[in-house]
Motif scaffolding. Structure first.
Motif, PDB file in Angstrom:
ATOM      1  N   ILE A 148       0.865  -1.185   0.000  1.00  0.00           N
ATOM      2  CA  ILE A 148       0.000   0.000   0.000  1.00  0.00           C
ATOM      3  C   ILE A 148       0.897   1.229   0.000  1.00  0.00           C
ATOM      4  O   ILE A 148       1.639   1.473   0.955  1.00  0.00           O
ATOM      5  N   ALA A 170       2.504   3.635  -3.495  1.00  0.00           N
ATOM      6  CA  ALA A 170       3.376   3.454  -4.666  1.00  0.00           C
ATOM      7  C   ALA A 170       4.320   4.647  -4.792  1.00  0.00           C
ATOM      8  O   ALA A 170       4.465   5.227  -5.863  1.00  0.00           O
ATOM      9  N   VAL A 180       9.356   4.835  -1.769  1.00  0.00           N
ATOM     10  CA  VAL A 180       9.794   3.621  -1.090  1.00  0.00           C
ATOM     11  C   VAL A 180       9.029   2.401  -1.602  1.00  0.00           C
ATOM     12  O   VAL A 180       9.637   1.426  -2.056  1.00  0.00           O
ATOM     13  N   GLY A 181       7.700   2.462  -1.536  1.00  0.00           N
ATOM     14  CA  GLY A 181       6.896   1.303  -1.941  1.00  0.00           C
ATOM     15  C   GLY A 181       7.190   0.880  -3.370  1.00  0.00           C
ATOM     16  O   GLY A 181       7.341  -0.326  -3.649  1.00  0.00           O
ATOM     17  N   VAL A 187       3.006   3.943   3.262  1.00  0.00           N
ATOM     18  CA  VAL A 187       2.377   5.240   2.994  1.00  0.00           C
ATOM     19  C   VAL A 187       3.212   6.357   3.618  1.00  0.00           C
ATOM     20  O   VAL A 187       4.117   6.101   4.423  1.00  0.00           O
ATOM     21  N   ASN A 188       2.888   7.579   3.250  1.00  0.00           N
ATOM     22  CA  ASN A 188       3.649   8.721   3.753  1.00  0.00           C
ATOM     23  C   ASN A 188       3.359   8.970   5.232  1.00  0.00           C
ATOM     24  O   ASN A 188       2.235   8.780   5.690  1.00  0.00           O
ATOM     25  N   TYR A 213      -2.304   8.606   7.571  1.00  0.00           N
ATOM     26  CA  TYR A 213      -2.280   7.703   6.403  1.00  0.00           C
ATOM     27  C   TYR A 213      -2.050   6.256   6.832  1.00  0.00           C
ATOM     28  O   TYR A 213      -2.619   5.333   6.264  1.00  0.00           O
ATOM     29  N   LEU A 238      -5.375   5.077   8.297  1.00  0.00           N
ATOM     30  CA  LEU A 238      -6.392   4.809   7.274  1.00  0.00           C
ATOM     31  C   LEU A 238      -6.092   3.508   6.523  1.00  0.00           C
ATOM     32  O   LEU A 238      -6.989   2.705   6.262  1.00  0.00           O
ATOM     33  N   ALA A 239      -4.812   3.311   6.200  1.00  0.00           N
ATOM     34  CA  ALA A 239      -4.440   2.080   5.478  1.00  0.00           C
ATOM     35  C   ALA A 239      -4.706   0.862   6.368  1.00  0.00           C
ATOM     36  O   ALA A 239      -5.212  -0.168   5.900  1.00  0.00           O
ATOM     37  N   CYS A 253      13.076  12.763   4.772  1.00  0.00           N
ATOM     38  CA  CYS A 253      13.244  11.926   5.973  1.00  0.00           C
ATOM     39  C   CYS A 253      14.033  12.530   7.118  1.00  0.00           C
ATOM     40  O   CYS A 253      13.591  12.466   8.265  1.00  0.00           O
ATOM     41  N   ARG A 261      11.461  17.467  -1.758  1.00  0.00           N
ATOM     42  CA  ARG A 261      10.967  17.634  -0.395  1.00  0.00           C
ATOM     43  C   ARG A 261      12.094  18.125   0.535  1.00  0.00           C
ATOM     44  O   ARG A 261      13.158  17.531   0.576  1.00  0.00           O
TER      45      ARG A 261
HETATM   46  P1  NAD Z   1       5.421   8.986  -0.868  1.00  0.00           P
HETATM   47  O1  NAD Z   1       4.629  10.174  -0.463  1.00  0.00           O
HETATM   48  O2  NAD Z   1       6.306   9.070  -2.070  1.00  0.00           O
HETATM   49  O3  NAD Z   1       4.443   7.739  -1.123  1.00  0.00           O
HETATM   50  C1  NAD Z   1       3.413   7.388  -0.278  1.00  0.00           C
HETATM   51  C2  NAD Z   1       2.233   6.950  -1.123  1.00  0.00           C
HETATM   52  O4  NAD Z   1       1.237   6.398  -0.278  1.00  0.00           O
HETATM   53  C3  NAD Z   1       1.546   8.096  -1.886  1.00  0.00           C
HETATM   54  O5  NAD Z   1       1.588   7.836  -3.280  1.00  0.00           O
HETATM   55  C4  NAD Z   1       0.113   8.096  -1.344  1.00  0.00           C
HETATM   56  O6  NAD Z   1      -0.859   8.393  -2.329  1.00  0.00           O
HETATM   57  C5  NAD Z   1      -0.029   6.672  -0.857  1.00  0.00           C
HETATM   58  N1  NAD Z   1      -1.064   6.496   0.152  1.00  0.00           N
HETATM   59  C6  NAD Z   1      -1.254   7.203   1.291  1.00  0.00           C
HETATM   60  N2  NAD Z   1      -2.293   6.690   1.981  1.00  0.00           N
HETATM   61  C7  NAD Z   1      -2.775   5.647   1.266  1.00  0.00           C
HETATM   62  C8  NAD Z   1      -3.821   4.715   1.463  1.00  0.00           C
HETATM   63  N3  NAD Z   1      -4.583   4.747   2.562  1.00  0.00           N
HETATM   64  N4  NAD Z   1      -4.048   3.776   0.518  1.00  0.00           N
HETATM   65  C9  NAD Z   1      -3.278   3.721  -0.588  1.00  0.00           C
HETATM   66  N5  NAD Z   1      -2.247   4.563  -0.825  1.00  0.00           N
HETATM   67  C10 NAD Z   1      -2.001   5.520   0.093  1.00  0.00           C
HETATM   68  O7  NAD Z   1       6.251   8.561   0.413  1.00  0.00           O
HETATM   69  P2  NAD Z   1       7.651   7.771   0.427  1.00  0.00           P
HETATM   70  O8  NAD Z   1       8.778   8.712   0.197  1.00  0.00           O
HETATM   71  O9  NAD Z   1       7.525   6.548  -0.410  1.00  0.00           O
HETATM   72  O10 NAD Z   1       7.727   7.359   1.963  1.00  0.00           O
HETATM   73  C11 NAD Z   1       6.912   6.341   2.482  1.00  0.00           C
HETATM   74  C12 NAD Z   1       7.414   6.019   3.884  1.00  0.00           C
HETATM   75  O11 NAD Z   1       8.739   5.505   3.812  1.00  0.00           O
HETATM   76  C13 NAD Z   1       7.472   7.225   4.807  1.00  0.00           C
HETATM   77  O12 NAD Z   1       7.140   6.823   6.109  1.00  0.00           O
HETATM   78  C14 NAD Z   1       8.931   7.633   4.769  1.00  0.00           C
HETATM   79  O13 NAD Z   1       9.350   8.281   5.943  1.00  0.00           O
HETATM   80  C15 NAD Z   1       9.607   6.290   4.635  1.00  0.00           C
HETATM   81  N6  NAD Z   1      10.921   6.320   3.985  1.00  0.00           N
HETATM   82  C16 NAD Z   1      11.151   7.142   2.928  1.00  0.00           C
HETATM   83  C17 NAD Z   1      12.406   7.118   2.298  1.00  0.00           C
HETATM   84  C18 NAD Z   1      12.684   8.021   1.122  1.00  0.00           C
HETATM   85  O14 NAD Z   1      13.847   8.141   0.755  1.00  0.00           O
HETATM   86  N7  NAD Z   1      11.687   8.635   0.503  1.00  0.00           N
HETATM   87  C19 NAD Z   1      13.396   6.248   2.746  1.00  0.00           C
HETATM   88  C20 NAD Z   1      13.120   5.399   3.802  1.00  0.00           C
HETATM   89  C21 NAD Z   1      11.877   5.444   4.418  1.00  0.00           C
END
Ligand code: NAD
Length: 471
Positions: free
Chosen positions: A12, A14, A17-18, A93-94, A112, A115-116, A280, A350
């Motif tokens: 959940i 995309a 990270v996902g 999720v974020n 988020y 909710l997920a 982060c 960001r």
């Molecule tokens: P992001 O904002 O790029 O992606 C999160 C996605 O989750 C968004 O596309 C959003 O639409 C989706 N989302 C939110 N709620 C949802 C729901 N209920 N159902 C379906 N989709 C949903 O965030 P990210 O950068 O991928 O970060 C995700 C997590 O990983 C965060 O906690 C962040 O701190 C952590 N993280 C990020 C990094 C990085 O380099 N970006 C590295 C390590 C950890």
């Protein structure tokens, strides 16, 4: 419960990270079907785009998606179906910093995640392993478990794991192919250990088992915050020293080299810059600060807070250097800002230091031209509108131009500010740039990438962060 043999994974979220993480799992585990779901239809469409115009830029990502998409990797906005079909679900999720309300500016916004989690409980018909991939405060897994247990159908059991992600943007695919470690936290119960074994087996398809660390749930959650806090602390430490170098004539490169030779310190992550950015570091440290405060540990909170304060200081100190050097005023002057992403090899802006720099220059009524090879123009306007909430976007657009190339950005400017360490900025034809600039032509290097002596030989006046030479 016997250990689950994972055959269907849902992720959940995309995002940064996902997307890459689960694309790599799909590539390395062809026997597992991986579906990445997101509520954001535009993002899913981009992941599915026929010409592979993916929603995020990461070196090597397109090649991974090309190999796995349609085979055992799928992207969908049908979140419920993704949840129902999977036996293991990543929640990726974020988790931004709360913008308002209690703990605003510090606490993680877990909306988020909640909710997920509620969605999983609402639609799952069978037992699942739920994996916290998002970075979350310590003991969030407990809240997730409470929500899942209180809302699930009879016969559905949920085992929660923590599996924080340590990839760095810009090197995500490399990091995922050969991680320093994979961390899996679980409850120390038979069920928790079985769930941990199931996820371990997924990673063991390509990660050496000695690099898969299994720990308790809370240690795993805290380790992610701790790792980011300590990395950011290193940057703030070297940046604090860069200020002393500039004032004394020492050279931060030489200092970092000498210090890093000590095997207890090591040479990595000792590069001075205009400051750290990204989604982060700041968020995770502030999260740690909030956690310490809520645990009545004010000195601990204050200690980590200084890492962020130092970063803010570094950014404004650099802006002030630009103003001071340009004869104490930049009003009406034209400045090129090269780079807008928070680091090279990503289009992510960001918390990018470039945003703070441009905001400072605009507040001094300078004209700014921005060039970045990966950041979309629409993103730049969004970021500047957010950074200058009291200024109408139309006014910002009168002061800011976005250029199609570095050379275009630099034409007829008084100064160039390097805000991101893109490789192409090292390779610019500086002689040609010089002929097109207003004189005296200044270069302010916030990333220590230019050959300052070579630029001075051309005629530029050069200031590099962490070096004390006068211009
Ligand atoms: P992001 O904002 O790029 O992606 C999160 C996605 O989750 C968004 O596309 C959003 O639409 C989706 N989302 C939110 N709620 C949802 C729901 N209920 N159902 C379906 N989709 C949903 O965030 P990210 O950068 O991928 O970060 C995700 C997590 O990983 C965060 O906690 C962040 O701190 C952590 N993280 C990020 C990094 C990085 O380099 N970006 C590295 C390590 C950890």
């Amino acid at each position: 419960m016997a250990p689950v043999n994972v055959s269907k994974i849902c992720c959940i979220g995309a995002g940064y990270v996902g997307g890459p993480t689960c694309a790599v799992i799909a590539l390395k585990c062809p026997h597992i079907t991986v579906t990445i779901v997101d509520l954001n239809q535009a993002r899913i469409d981009a992941w599915n785009s026929p010409d592979f115009k993916l929603p995020i830029y990461e070196p090597g990502l397109v090649e991974v998606v090309k190999q796995a998409r349609g085979r055992n990797l799928f992207f969908s906005s049908d979140v419920d179906r993704g949840i129902q079909e999977a036996d293991l679900i990543f929640v990726s999720v974020n988790t931004p910093t709360k913008k308002s309300g209690v703990g605003a500016g510090f606490a993680a916004d877990l909306n988020y995640v909640e909710l997920a989690t509620r969605r999983i409980a609402a639609v799952a018909h069978s037992s699942k392993i739920v994996v916290e991939k998002s970075t979350v405060p310590c003991r969030t897994a407990e809240s997730m478990r409470t929500i899942l247990e209180a809302n699930s159908r009879p016969g559905c059991r949920f085992d929660i794991l923590s599996n924080p992600e340590f990839l760095a943007e810009g090197t995500a695919i490399k990091d995922l192919f050969a991680p320093d470690r994979v961390l899996i936290g679980s409850l120390q119960t038979p069920e928790g250990r079985d769930a941990c074994a199931a996820l371990t087996a997924v990673y063991a398809n390509w990660v050496p088992t000695e690099k898969i660390l299994t720990v308790g749930l809370w240690s795993s959650e805290l380790s992610k915050l701790a790792a980011n806090a300590m990395l950011a602390q290193r940057i703030s430490s070297i940046n604090a020293l860069s200020a002393i170098c500039e004032a004394t004539g020492a050279n931060i490169d030489e200092v970092a080299h000498a210090v890093g030779f000590d095997s207890r310190i090591g040479p990595k992550f000792l590069r001075a810059s205009v400051g750290f950015g990204g989604s982060c570091f700041q968020k995770d440290i502030l999260n740690l600060v909030y956690l310490a405060e809520s645990l009545h540990l004010p000195q601990v909170a204050a200690y980590w807070r200084t890492v962020v304060d130092m970063n803010e200081h570094q950014k404004s100190r650099f802006s002030k250097t630009v103003v001071d050097t340009l004869f104490n005023t930049i009003t009406g002057k034209h400045i090129a800002v090269l780079g807008f992403a928070f680091k090279a090899d990503t289009g992510d802006t960001r918390e990018s230091p470039a945003i703070s720099l441009v905001r400072d220059f605009l507040s001094e009524r300078a004209y700014v031209t921005i060039y970045d090879p990966q950041v979309e123009e629409s993103q730049i306007w969004l970021d500047l509108a957010e950074a200058c909430p009291l200024v109408p976007l139309e006014t910002i657009k009168k002061q800011v131009t976005i250029a199609p190339s570095a050379l275009d950005a630099c034409k007829n400017k008084e100064a160039i500010v390097i805000a991101t360490e893109w490789k192409e900025f090292k390779e610019i034809d500086w002689s040609s740039v010089y002929t097109h600039m207003n004189k005296p032509a200044f270069v302010f290097d916030g990333r220590m990438i230019v050959d300052a002596d070579a630029l001075r030989a051309i005629g530029f006046k050069v200031k590099v962060i962490g070096r004390g030479e006068r211009v």
